[in-house]
Design an enzyme around this catalytic site. Sequence first.
Site, PDB file in Angstrom:
ATOM      1  N   HIS A  54       0.854  -1.138  -0.267  1.00  0.00           N
ATOM      2  CA  HIS A  54       0.085   0.124  -0.010  1.00  0.00           C
ATOM      3  C   HIS A  54       0.754   1.542  -0.067  1.00  0.00           C
ATOM      4  CE1 HIS A  54       0.840  -0.851   4.258  1.00  0.00           C
ATOM      5  NE2 HIS A  54       0.111   0.363   4.659  1.00  0.00           N
ATOM      6  N   HIS A  56       1.071   4.090   1.840  1.00  0.00           N
ATOM      7  CA  HIS A  56       1.938   4.514   3.254  1.00  0.00           C
ATOM      8  C   HIS A  56       3.420   4.882   3.217  1.00  0.00           C
ATOM      9  CE1 HIS A  56      -1.909   3.788   5.890  1.00  0.00           C
ATOM     10  NE2 HIS A  56      -2.168   5.033   5.145  1.00  0.00           N
ATOM     11  N   ASP A  58       5.565   4.660   5.330  1.00  0.00           N
ATOM     12  CA  ASP A  58       6.748   3.595   5.878  1.00  0.00           C
ATOM     13  C   ASP A  58       6.509   2.177   5.118  1.00  0.00           C
ATOM     14  OD1 ASP A  58       3.743   3.641   6.800  1.00  0.00           O
ATOM     15  OD2 ASP A  58       4.354   1.953   8.375  1.00  0.00           O
ATOM     16  N   HIS A  59       5.785   2.410   3.878  1.00  0.00           N
ATOM     17  CA  HIS A  59       6.088   1.019   3.101  1.00  0.00           C
ATOM     18  C   HIS A  59       6.650   1.418   1.808  1.00  0.00           C
ATOM     19  CE1 HIS A  59       3.797  -1.443   5.924  1.00  0.00           C
ATOM     20  NE2 HIS A  59       3.392  -0.105   6.295  1.00  0.00           N
ATOM     21  N   HIS A 112      -7.569  -1.005   5.579  1.00  0.00           N
ATOM     22  CA  HIS A 112      -6.467  -0.079   6.071  1.00  0.00           C
ATOM     23  C   HIS A 112      -6.429   0.972   5.075  1.00  0.00           C
ATOM     24  CE1 HIS A 112      -2.967   0.924   8.087  1.00  0.00           C
ATOM     25  NE2 HIS A 112      -2.173   0.933   6.971  1.00  0.00           N
ATOM     26  N   ASP A 131      -0.335  -3.958   5.961  1.00  0.00           N
ATOM     27  CA  ASP A 131      -0.790  -3.479   7.486  1.00  0.00           C
ATOM     28  C   ASP A 131      -2.267  -4.018   7.535  1.00  0.00           C
ATOM     29  OD1 ASP A 131       1.593  -2.349   7.820  1.00  0.00           O
ATOM     30  OD2 ASP A 131       0.835  -0.228   7.639  1.00  0.00           O
ATOM     31  N   HIS A 169       4.679  -4.910  10.130  1.00  0.00           N
ATOM     32  CA  HIS A 169       4.954  -4.398  11.521  1.00  0.00           C
ATOM     33  C   HIS A 169       5.331  -5.441  12.689  1.00  0.00           C
ATOM     34  CE1 HIS A 169       4.312   0.069  10.666  1.00  0.00           C
ATOM     35  NE2 HIS A 169       3.378  -0.422   9.733  1.00  0.00           N
TER      36      HIS A 169
HETATM   37 FE    FE Z   1       2.570   0.714   8.407  1.00  0.00          FE
HETATM   38 ZN    ZN Z   2      -0.017   1.402   6.696  1.00  0.00          ZN
END
Ligand code: FE
Ligand code: ZN
Length: 253
Positions: A54, A56, A58-59, A112, A131, A169
């Site tokens: 996805h 985001h 942090d990805h 999400h 996530d 995570h």
């Molecule tokens: Fe994440």
């Molecule tokens: Zn995420």
Amino acid sequence: MQITPIPCLSDNYTYIISDSRSKTIGVVDPSEAQPVISFLEKENIKLNYILNTHHHFDHVGGNAELKKKYNAKVIGFIGDKHRIPEIDITIKDNELWVFGKSPVKIIHIPGHTSGHICFFFEKEKIAFTGDTLFSLGCGRIFEGDHKQMLNSLNKIKKLPKETRIYCGHEYTYKNAEFCMKYESNNIDLKKKFEQIKKLRSQNLPTIPSILEDELKLNIFLRCDQKELKNKLNMKNQEDLEVFRKVRDLKDSF
Ligand code: FE
Ligand code: ZN
């Protein structure tokens, strides 16, 4: 096929997929480029693909730098082509994409985010769930609703039981505490919690987990179970209402 977790940022996992037979190397959800580059240089290998579950930060944070350095192709969901940085290959729900010689089923799992996908390596029975499904937990619902998220989790539940789950995570310890609160007499869960404590005390990953274990232990996959409904005083309620309740309880845990 070898999967190596690379811890990134504070609690993210980026995964290196390396298939020595076809000499294909991929990275799943690179939060940052540097830890990935360090690993690839140490192993003396190059990168072919960047897979994003996805959009985001942090990805996808490492997409641009990794693509530039290795000329790797970025692959992501067609619906997110405007917000996955540097995307090259767009994929659809149910599409079969091929990594080296391995068929990869793309499963759209919104909730999400609206464009979240799971990469399922059919032969190897490996799923990258980002996530959406965590070990003993599930992601927060940001862009979808509870119905969508439950539906997405139900899609993952239908994968083969022996599927190895690689999630985005390291939240397992905290998730286990939450599961224990509501299913404290689940003996398998107690055992699992002890293993998790041990692994985390040595700073080792709790990932991958096996889908069969998640089905027995992950409260979010158990909203259809009588014992849980009873415990929550929701005996005659729909699975969706139980899921909503559990997600709300976790949000304030
Ligand atoms: Fe994440
Ligand atoms: Zn995420």
